[in-house]
Design a protein around this motif. Structure first.
Motif, PDB file in Angstrom:
ATOM      1  N   GLU A   1     -19.641 -98.097 -68.404  1.00 39.35           N
ATOM      2  CA  GLU A   1     -18.819 -99.100 -67.797  1.00 39.35           C
ATOM      3  C   GLU A   1     -19.163-100.670 -68.087  1.00 39.35           C
ATOM      4  O   GLU A   1     -18.449-101.277 -68.689  1.00 39.35           O
ATOM      5  N   ASP A   2     -20.466-100.638 -68.283  1.00 43.22           N
ATOM      6  CA  ASP A   2     -20.894-102.039 -68.963  1.00 43.22           C
ATOM      7  C   ASP A   2     -20.451-102.181 -70.125  1.00 43.22           C
ATOM      8  O   ASP A   2     -20.196-103.230 -70.787  1.00 43.22           O
ATOM      9  N   TYR A   3     -20.456-101.093 -71.072  1.00 46.26           N
ATOM     10  CA  TYR A   3     -19.969-101.044 -72.487  1.00 46.26           C
ATOM     11  C   TYR A   3     -18.671-101.751 -72.701  1.00 46.26           C
ATOM     12  O   TYR A   3     -18.186-102.576 -73.312  1.00 46.26           O
ATOM     13  N   LEU A   4     -17.769-100.850 -71.702  1.00 45.62           N
ATOM     14  CA  LEU A   4     -16.558-101.351 -71.801  1.00 45.62           C
ATOM     15  C   LEU A   4     -16.105-102.742 -71.087  1.00 45.62           C
ATOM     16  O   LEU A   4     -14.819-103.037 -71.250  1.00 45.62           O
ATOM     17  N   LEU A   5     -17.160-103.371 -70.671  1.00 38.75           N
ATOM     18  CA  LEU A   5     -16.705-104.642 -69.921  1.00 38.75           C
ATOM     19  C   LEU A   5     -16.195-105.507 -70.929  1.00 38.75           C
ATOM     20  O   LEU A   5     -15.306-106.749 -70.828  1.00 38.75           O
ATOM     21  N   THR A   6     -16.712-105.293 -72.230  1.00 44.91           N
ATOM     22  CA  THR A   6     -16.129-106.275 -73.489  1.00 44.91           C
ATOM     23  C   THR A   6     -14.680-106.299 -73.524  1.00 44.91           C
ATOM     24  O   THR A   6     -14.144-107.367 -73.856  1.00 44.91           O
TER      25      THR A   6
ATOM     26  N   ALA B   1     -14.549-109.208 -59.065  1.00 44.06           N
ATOM     27  CA  ALA B   1     -15.289-110.161 -58.436  1.00 44.06           C
ATOM     28  C   ALA B   1     -16.907-109.768 -58.891  1.00 44.06           C
ATOM     29  O   ALA B   1     -17.602-110.846 -59.285  1.00 44.06           O
ATOM     30  N   GLU B   2     -17.068-108.690 -59.131  1.00 46.16           N
ATOM     31  CA  GLU B   2     -18.340-108.390 -59.822  1.00 46.16           C
ATOM     32  C   GLU B   2     -18.389-108.677 -61.230  1.00 46.16           C
ATOM     33  O   GLU B   2     -19.329-109.135 -61.841  1.00 46.16           O
ATOM     34  N   LEU B   3     -17.219-108.557 -61.890  1.00 47.02           N
ATOM     35  CA  LEU B   3     -17.362-108.900 -63.434  1.00 47.02           C
ATOM     36  C   LEU B   3     -17.649-110.373 -63.487  1.00 47.02           C
ATOM     37  O   LEU B   3     -18.187-110.963 -64.434  1.00 47.02           O
ATOM     38  N   ALA B   4     -16.903-111.306 -62.530  1.00 46.49           N
ATOM     39  CA  ALA B   4     -16.962-112.515 -62.577  1.00 46.49           C
ATOM     40  C   ALA B   4     -18.344-113.111 -62.352  1.00 46.49           C
ATOM     41  O   ALA B   4     -18.910-114.004 -62.945  1.00 46.49           O
ATOM     42  N   ALA B   5     -19.108-112.393 -61.451  1.00 51.29           N
ATOM     43  CA  ALA B   5     -20.373-112.726 -61.346  1.00 51.29           C
ATOM     44  C   ALA B   5     -21.459-112.549 -62.301  1.00 51.29           C
ATOM     45  O   ALA B   5     -22.491-113.278 -62.304  1.00 51.29           O
ATOM     46  N   ARG B   6     -21.143-111.388 -63.032  1.00 48.95           N
ATOM     47  CA  ARG B   6     -21.786-111.033 -64.261  1.00 48.95           C
ATOM     48  C   ARG B   6     -21.621-111.979 -65.344  1.00 48.95           C
ATOM     49  O   ARG B   6     -22.550-112.103 -66.179  1.00 48.95           O
ATOM     50  N   SER B   7     -20.486-112.811 -65.469  1.00 52.83           N
ATOM     51  CA  SER B   7     -20.482-113.672 -66.656  1.00 52.83           C
ATOM     52  C   SER B   7     -21.474-114.607 -66.642  1.00 52.83           C
ATOM     53  O   SER B   7     -21.677-115.270 -65.665  1.00 52.83           O
ATOM     54  N   LEU B   8     -21.887-115.141 -67.707  1.00 53.56           N
ATOM     55  CA  LEU B   8     -22.773-116.338 -67.909  1.00 53.56           C
ATOM     56  C   LEU B   8     -22.190-117.677 -67.804  1.00 53.56           C
ATOM     57  O   LEU B   8     -22.687-118.774 -67.827  1.00 53.56           O
ATOM     58  N   GLY B   9     -20.499-117.643 -67.849  1.00 50.65           N
ATOM     59  CA  GLY B   9     -19.796-118.867 -67.645  1.00 50.65           C
ATOM     60  C   GLY B   9     -19.799-119.552 -68.802  1.00 50.65           C
ATOM     61  O   GLY B   9     -19.593-121.148 -68.783  1.00 50.65           O
ATOM     62  N   LEU B  10     -19.929-119.361 -70.108  1.00 55.97           N
ATOM     63  CA  LEU B  10     -19.986-120.186 -71.342  1.00 55.97           C
ATOM     64  C   LEU B  10     -18.795-120.018 -72.012  1.00 55.97           C
ATOM     65  O   LEU B  10     -18.198-118.948 -72.443  1.00 55.97           O
ATOM     66  N   ALA B  11     -18.151-121.098 -72.161  1.00 59.01           N
ATOM     67  CA  ALA B  11     -16.724-121.053 -72.679  1.00 59.01           C
ATOM     68  C   ALA B  11     -16.713-120.596 -74.176  1.00 59.01           C
ATOM     69  O   ALA B  11     -15.573-120.126 -74.593  1.00 59.01           O
ATOM     70  N   GLY B  12     -17.713-120.955 -74.838  1.00 59.70           N
ATOM     71  CA  GLY B  12     -17.867-120.724 -76.340  1.00 59.70           C
ATOM     72  C   GLY B  12     -18.407-119.312 -76.577  1.00 59.70           C
ATOM     73  O   GLY B  12     -18.537-118.958 -77.815  1.00 59.70           O
ATOM     74  N   ALA B  13     -18.543-118.515 -75.580  1.00 59.16           N
ATOM     75  CA  ALA B  13     -19.055-117.113 -75.570  1.00 59.16           C
ATOM     76  C   ALA B  13     -18.706-116.217 -74.409  1.00 59.16           C
ATOM     77  O   ALA B  13     -19.260-115.855 -73.287  1.00 59.16           O
TER      78      ALA B  13
ATOM     79  N   ASN C   1     -17.959-113.184 -73.973  1.00 57.08           N
ATOM     80  CA  ASN C   1     -18.673-112.093 -73.471  1.00 57.08           C
ATOM     81  C   ASN C   1     -20.125-112.121 -73.175  1.00 57.08           C
ATOM     82  O   ASN C   1     -20.610-111.086 -73.142  1.00 57.08           O
ATOM     83  N   ALA C   2     -20.515-113.493 -72.897  1.00 57.36           N
ATOM     84  CA  ALA C   2     -21.857-113.457 -72.655  1.00 57.36           C
ATOM     85  C   ALA C   2     -22.030-113.026 -70.878  1.00 57.36           C
ATOM     86  O   ALA C   2     -21.298-113.695 -70.163  1.00 57.36           O
ATOM     87  N   ARG C   3     -22.909-112.181 -70.816  1.00 59.88           N
ATOM     88  CA  ARG C   3     -23.127-111.916 -69.420  1.00 59.88           C
ATOM     89  C   ARG C   3     -24.518-111.209 -69.048  1.00 59.88           C
ATOM     90  O   ARG C   3     -25.437-110.879 -69.926  1.00 59.88           O
ATOM     91  N   ASP C   4     -24.755-110.806 -67.792  1.00 59.29           N
ATOM     92  CA  ASP C   4     -26.084-110.471 -67.083  1.00 59.29           C
ATOM     93  C   ASP C   4     -25.933-108.845 -67.123  1.00 59.29           C
ATOM     94  O   ASP C   4     -25.093-108.274 -66.468  1.00 59.29           O
TER      95      ASP C   4
END
Length: 305
Positions: free
Chosen positions: A223-228, A13-25, A27-30
């Protein structure tokens, strides 16, 4: 099928919230939402990290515009931009970045109007650790023996470790990372989005510098680094498997150390900081050339009360 990537402990859930929701990117996140050791929380929508914006789709235009981004920093080399294409930032003219490759100053282009986005080309690349060139060479020569000699037996991972150490030891690289930090700290500068090709290495080290400077604990930085690996895992598997089906590589798993985030890489960068300076505070001052004013600006812009 490729192996499963290393997974961080962040909840879905946290991962989904962090995403910027860009289909073409993907790994774009906050960076917003992380907590510092003294209990403060990073603001959302202020410091954004991403993979390349050259694949943004028409459907991404509205969500990208909604982010209100004022500055985009492209850390890719000229070769990467030529091969993959420039950032598709809505309303922004395409810049000729050939003159900026070895320049001490970034090349900046701005969209017209007071609210227009500014794009900064700030290439960070090393001739000895150019992962893009290594990948291109591996695919250009379909000889499995040569590919094994280039990437096999741990050589790809060693290349990555060398790259992360270079992030810290090379004065030009340090200055370019410092430029991103100054931009994030400048008054009325954010929201700022910084990116490279995969949003993993140069972007990952930039994010690690930001989070560490703000007082986020080291475990969370990793943890943030490995979210990639979560954000880009499916895309990496598709790309790597396609190299086999297209006959480009007999053993495409040789490329996995180049495509995945590995804690050992980030550890190598921090180890180099510790080897060259008494601690992160000294590295901030004498390594990155930053002072208390930049740190204060970073805290003011990125941290909530």
């Amino acid at each position: 099928m490729t192996e499963q990537p290393e997974q961080p402990t962040t909840a879905a859930a946290e991962l989904a919230a962090r995403s910027l929701g860009l289909a073409g990117a993907v790994n774009a996140r906050d960076l917003g939402g992380y907590r510092t050791v003294d209990g403060r929380v990073l603001r959302t929508g202020v410091a954004l990290r991403s993979d390349g914006l050259n694949r943004l789709t028409e459907a991404d235009r509205a969500p990208f515009a909604a982010l209100g981004i004022r500055h985009v920093v492209d850390l890719r080399s000229l070769d990467e931009v030529r091969e993959a294409g420039p950032d598709k930032v809505p309303g922004l003219p395409v810049a000729d970045i050939s003159a900026v490759e070895l320049s001490a100053e970034p090349l900046s282009v701005s969209a017209p109007g007071p609210d227009g986005i500014t794009l900064h080309h700030l290439p960070v690349f090393a001739a000895d650790f150019d992962i893009y060139v290594a990948l291109r060479d591996a695919l250009a020569d379909r000889d499995p023996v040569k590919q094994q000699a280039l990437l096999g037996d741990g050589r790809a991972a060693q290349m990555m470790v060398g790259l992360y150490r270079w992030f810290v030891t090379d004065p030009v690289a340090r200055e370019r990372f410092a430029t991103v930090l100054r931009l994030l700290a400048a008054p009325d500068s954010p929201p700022v989005l910084f990116h490279c090709t995969a949003g993993k290495d140069r972007t990952g080290w930039t994010a690690a510098l930001v989070l560490t400077a703000l007082g986020v604990d080291r475990a969370t930085v990793f943890e943030d680094y490995l979210l990639t690996n979560v954000r880009s895992g499916a895309l990496v598997e598709t790309i790597v498997d396609s190299f086999y089906t297209r006959g480009l590589m007999r053993d495409p798993s040789l490329l996995l150390p180049l495509f995945r985030a590995d804690a050992a890489y980030l550890e190598a960068a921090f180890a180099e900081v510790e080897a060259g300076w008494s601690g992160f505070e000294e590295f901030w001052r004498s390594g990155l050339g930053l002072d208390d004013t930049v740190l204060a600006g970073l805290r003011k812009n990125l941290l909530g009360d």
